[in-house]
Design a protein around this motif. Structure first.
Motif, PDB file in Angstrom:
ATOM      1  N   ARG A 190      71.635  60.895  -4.328  1.00 58.51           N
ATOM      2  CA  ARG A 190      71.279  60.430  -2.979  1.00 58.51           C
ATOM      3  C   ARG A 190      70.809  61.590  -2.109  1.00 58.51           C
ATOM      4  O   ARG A 190      69.861  61.443  -1.339  1.00 58.51           O
ATOM      5  CB  ARG A 190      72.452  59.718  -2.330  1.00 58.51           C
ATOM      6  N   VAL A 191      71.474  62.712  -2.244  1.00 61.94           N
ATOM      7  CA  VAL A 191      71.049  63.891  -1.492  1.00 61.94           C
ATOM      8  C   VAL A 191      69.662  64.311  -1.968  1.00 61.94           C
ATOM      9  O   VAL A 191      68.783  64.603  -1.154  1.00 61.94           O
ATOM     10  CB  VAL A 191      72.058  65.054  -1.655  1.00 61.94           C
ATOM     11  N   ALA A 192      69.445  64.304  -3.277  1.00 59.01           N
ATOM     12  CA  ALA A 192      68.137  64.677  -3.834  1.00 59.01           C
ATOM     13  C   ALA A 192      67.048  63.760  -3.313  1.00 59.01           C
ATOM     14  O   ALA A 192      65.969  64.220  -2.928  1.00 59.01           O
ATOM     15  CB  ALA A 192      68.182  64.630  -5.355  1.00 59.01           C
ATOM     16  N   ALA A 193      67.316  62.463  -3.277  1.00 55.26           N
ATOM     17  CA  ALA A 193      66.324  61.501  -2.781  1.00 55.26           C
ATOM     18  C   ALA A 193      65.982  61.768  -1.317  1.00 55.26           C
ATOM     19  O   ALA A 193      64.816  61.704  -0.919  1.00 55.26           O
ATOM     20  CB  ALA A 193      66.830  60.078  -2.970  1.00 55.26           C
ATOM     21  N   ARG A 194      66.987  62.084  -0.534  1.00 58.84           N
ATOM     22  CA  ARG A 194      66.743  62.382   0.885  1.00 58.84           C
ATOM     23  C   ARG A 194      65.940  63.671   1.044  1.00 58.84           C
ATOM     24  O   ARG A 194      65.033  63.746   1.869  1.00 58.84           O
ATOM     25  CB  ARG A 194      68.059  62.497   1.636  1.00 58.84           C
ATOM     26  N   VAL A 195      66.269  64.688   0.257  1.00 53.77           N
ATOM     27  CA  VAL A 195      65.538  65.957   0.322  1.00 53.77           C
ATOM     28  C   VAL A 195      64.071  65.735  -0.027  1.00 53.77           C
ATOM     29  O   VAL A 195      63.180  66.209   0.675  1.00 53.77           O
ATOM     30  CB  VAL A 195      66.172  67.017  -0.611  1.00 53.77           C
ATOM     31  N   LEU A 196      63.830  65.000  -1.098  1.00 54.09           N
ATOM     32  CA  LEU A 196      62.443  64.745  -1.508  1.00 54.09           C
ATOM     33  C   LEU A 196      61.693  63.925  -0.465  1.00 54.09           C
ATOM     34  O   LEU A 196      60.515  64.170  -0.202  1.00 54.09           O
ATOM     35  CB  LEU A 196      62.416  64.046  -2.866  1.00 54.09           C
ATOM     36  N   ARG A 197      62.382  62.962   0.132  1.00 51.59           N
ATOM     37  CA  ARG A 197      61.734  62.118   1.145  1.00 51.59           C
ATOM     38  C   ARG A 197      61.394  62.924   2.396  1.00 51.59           C
ATOM     39  O   ARG A 197      60.316  62.784   2.966  1.00 51.59           O
ATOM     40  CB  ARG A 197      62.628  60.937   1.507  1.00 51.59           C
ATOM     41  N   VAL A 198      62.305  63.781   2.825  1.00 56.19           N
ATOM     42  CA  VAL A 198      62.115  64.517   4.075  1.00 56.19           C
ATOM     43  C   VAL A 198      61.283  65.783   3.895  1.00 56.19           C
ATOM     44  O   VAL A 198      60.414  66.079   4.705  1.00 56.19           O
ATOM     45  CB  VAL A 198      63.487  64.851   4.706  1.00 56.19           C
ATOM     46  N   PHE A 199      61.529  66.529   2.825  1.00 58.35           N
ATOM     47  CA  PHE A 199      60.887  67.837   2.666  1.00 58.35           C
ATOM     48  C   PHE A 199      59.835  67.910   1.567  1.00 58.35           C
ATOM     49  O   PHE A 199      59.155  68.923   1.444  1.00 58.35           O
ATOM     50  CB  PHE A 199      61.948  68.910   2.392  1.00 58.35           C
ATOM     51  N   GLY A 200      59.715  66.877   0.759  1.00 60.94           N
ATOM     52  CA  GLY A 200      58.794  66.919  -0.364  1.00 60.94           C
ATOM     53  C   GLY A 200      57.338  66.856   0.056  1.00 60.94           C
ATOM     54  O   GLY A 200      56.917  65.927   0.732  1.00 60.94           O
TER      55      GLY A 200
END
Length: 110
Positions: free
Chosen positions: A49-59
């Motif tokens: 879930r953290v990875a998904a948020r990181v990719l969504r926000v910073f990817g």
């Protein structure tokens, strides 16, 4: 750690390095403690879930068609859409997406 995991983790580290754990936690809508534990490798739960948020926000990726940095979500929307047959410029972009090495959507070529 797989390449995809390393990518989001590096994005997280870069974001924290550019600002702070608190600022990144706020943008990701998670606690400061979560960010701290993930970065130290001590997070007890799954990090998907953290990875998904990181990719969504910073990817971000560099679009091979326009040459510009675009958000990963924009890239996904271009790559996943149907061929825009009524617009030659958009069709050119869509064709570039079909063979792009950054293409996040895999599957049959149309």
């Amino acid at each position: 750690m797989t390449r995809a995991n390393a990518d989001w983790f590096q994005m997280l580290r870069d974001a924290v390095g550019a600002s702070s754990q608190s600022a990144v936690a706020k943008r990701l809508e998670v606690s400061h403690t979560t960010i701290s534990l993930v970065l130290s490798g001590k997070y007890a739960g799954k990090t998907d879930r953290v990875a998904a948020r990181v990719l969504r926000v910073f990817g971000q990726v560099q679009c091979t068609h326009t040459g510009q940095q675009i958000e990963l979500t924009v890239c996904v929307s271009y790559a996943a859409r149907r061929a825009p047959l009524n617009n030659p410029l958009e069709l050119s972009h869509w064709r570039t997406c079909r063979t792009c090495p950054n293409r996040p959507v895999k599957g049959e070529k149309q």
